[in-house]
Design a protein around this motif. Structure first.
Motif, PDB file in Angstrom:
ATOM      1  N   HIS A   1      -3.242   1.163   4.208  1.00  0.00           N
ATOM      2  CA  HIS A   1      -2.886   0.416   5.802  1.00  0.00           C
ATOM      3  C   HIS A   1      -2.357  -0.834   6.189  1.00  0.00           C
ATOM      4  CE1 HIS A   1      -1.917  -0.507   9.891  1.00  0.00           C
ATOM      5  NE2 HIS A   1      -3.266  -1.027   9.793  1.00  0.00           N
TER       6      HIS A   1
ATOM      7  N   CYS B   1      -2.288  11.277   6.664  1.00  0.00           N
ATOM      8  CA  CYS B   1      -1.860   9.825   7.374  1.00  0.00           C
ATOM      9  C   CYS B   1       0.110  10.157   7.760  1.00  0.00           C
ATOM     10  CB  CYS B   1      -2.012   8.922   7.172  1.00  0.00           C
ATOM     11  SG  CYS B   1      -4.046   8.058   7.088  1.00  0.00           S
TER      12      CYS B   1
ATOM     13  N   LEU C   1       0.204   4.883   6.971  1.00  0.00           N
ATOM     14  CA  LEU C   1       0.013   3.833   6.681  1.00  0.00           C
ATOM     15  C   LEU C   1       1.121   2.565   7.359  1.00  0.00           C
ATOM     16  CD1 LEU C   1      -0.833   4.613   3.091  1.00  0.00           C
ATOM     17  CD2 LEU C   1      -2.457   4.877   4.659  1.00  0.00           C
TER      18      LEU C   1
END
Length: 239
Positions: free
Chosen positions: A91, A122, A147
Motif C-alpha cells: 500500500h 484489499c 492498496l
C-alpha cells in the motif's frame, strides 16, 4: 474490441507444496501488450505466497504500477513474516508513487505446508474455494480498501483464515472475469463454471475456463482478465 488469446504465464508448475497454473486475457490491442493485472506465486520461509491484483487504469501507466507492485512483492514476500504488514508495505508503495490517485485491488495469501492459509483482501474479489464438486468464495468478514487507499481503514488490514479442509483447489481471479457479459448482458458465472470444470487437471482447468470465458464474451472482453489456480498435494488434503 479484439481480445488477445489466453496466455500461460511463466510461473512454474510447482511452487512450494502447490501446483500452479495461470492464464491472462488482455482486452484490446491499443496498449501495446500493457496490462493492469498482476499475479505471482512464490515459495517463502512462511509458506507459499500468492498475489493477484488489478490496477485502476490501463495503458503504460497501469502496466508500470503493476510491475512496481509485483517487483516489490517479490522482494518483500520472502522477508516479511506478517501478511498484513506485507499488504501495508505494498500500500505504501502505491500511495507514495508518482501517481497518488492510483489504487490497486489485491488479494494476498500465505498457504502453509499443511494446506491452511491466511488471506488478505484489499478491495479485491476473494478466491473461489473448490471442493467436492462445488465452488464458493472464501469468507472475508473484514475486507480492506484497495492498496493506495488503506488510510481509509486507519492504514491497516486484517488476515482471515482459510481452513485446509475448505478447499482442494483455489481459484484467484480479477474482476475482468466476473464482469464479462454475454450478448444478453449476463455476467460470466465463474463459480458455476469453475465447479463444472473442476474435475480436469489443473492446467487443463485454467485453459478451459479461459476459453469458456472468451466464448461467453463473444471474443470481446472489456477489461483484462486473469486466472490463478492452485492445488495442494493430495497428501496435504488427506491430512
Amino acid at each position: 474490441m479484439t481480445v488477445r488469446p489466453p496466455s500461460r504465464t511463466s510461473h512454474p508448475d510447482k511452487v512450494g507444496a502447490l501446483s500452479v497454473s495461470a492464464r491472462r486475457l488482455t482486452a484490446g490491442s491499443g496498449c501495446g501488450g500493457a496490462a493492469g493485472d498482476l499475479h505471482g506465486a512464490l515459495d517463502t520461509p512462511f509458506g507459499t505466497r500468492l498475489l493477484i491484483g488489478d490496477v485502476m487504469g490501463k495503458g503504460r501507466e497501469g502496466a508500470r504500477t503493476a510491475a512496481t507492485v509485483l517487483q516489490t512483492w517479490h522482494e518483500l514476500a520472502p522477508r516479511e513474516s506478517s501478511l498484513e504488514a506485507l499488504a501495508v508495505r505494498l500500500h505504501s508503495v502505491v500511495a507514495h508513487s508518482a501517481e497518488p490517485d492510483r489504487f490497486v485491488t489485491a488479494a494476498l495469501l500465505t498457504v502453509a505446508p499443511d494446506g491452511g492459509a491466511d488471506l488478505v483482501c484489499c478491495g479485491h474479489p476473494p478466491p473461489l474455494l473448490i471442493r467436492d464438486g462445488g465452488a464458493v468464495p472464501a469468507a472475508v468478514p473484514a475486507p480492506a480498501p484497495p492498496l493506495g487507499l488503506l488510510d481509509l481503514a486507519h492504514g491497516w488490514c486484517a488476515a482471515q483464515p482459510v481452513p485446509a479442509r475448505s478447499w482442494e483447489r483455489m481459484l484467484l481471479h480479477t474482476d475482468g472475469v466476473t464482469d464479462a457479459r454475454d450478448a444478453d448482458g449476463v455476467f460470466y458465472p465463474l463459480a458455476e463454471r469453475a465447479a463444472e470444470l473442476a474435475g480436469r487437471p489443473l492446467a487443463v482447468f485454467t485453459a478451459a475456463l479461459a476459453a469458456d470465458l472468451l466464448h461467453h464474451a463473444r471474443g470481446s472482453l472489456q477489461d483484462d482478465a486473469s486466472l490463478l489456480a492452485v492445488e495442494a498435494a493430495p497428501a496435504l488434503l488427506r491430512a
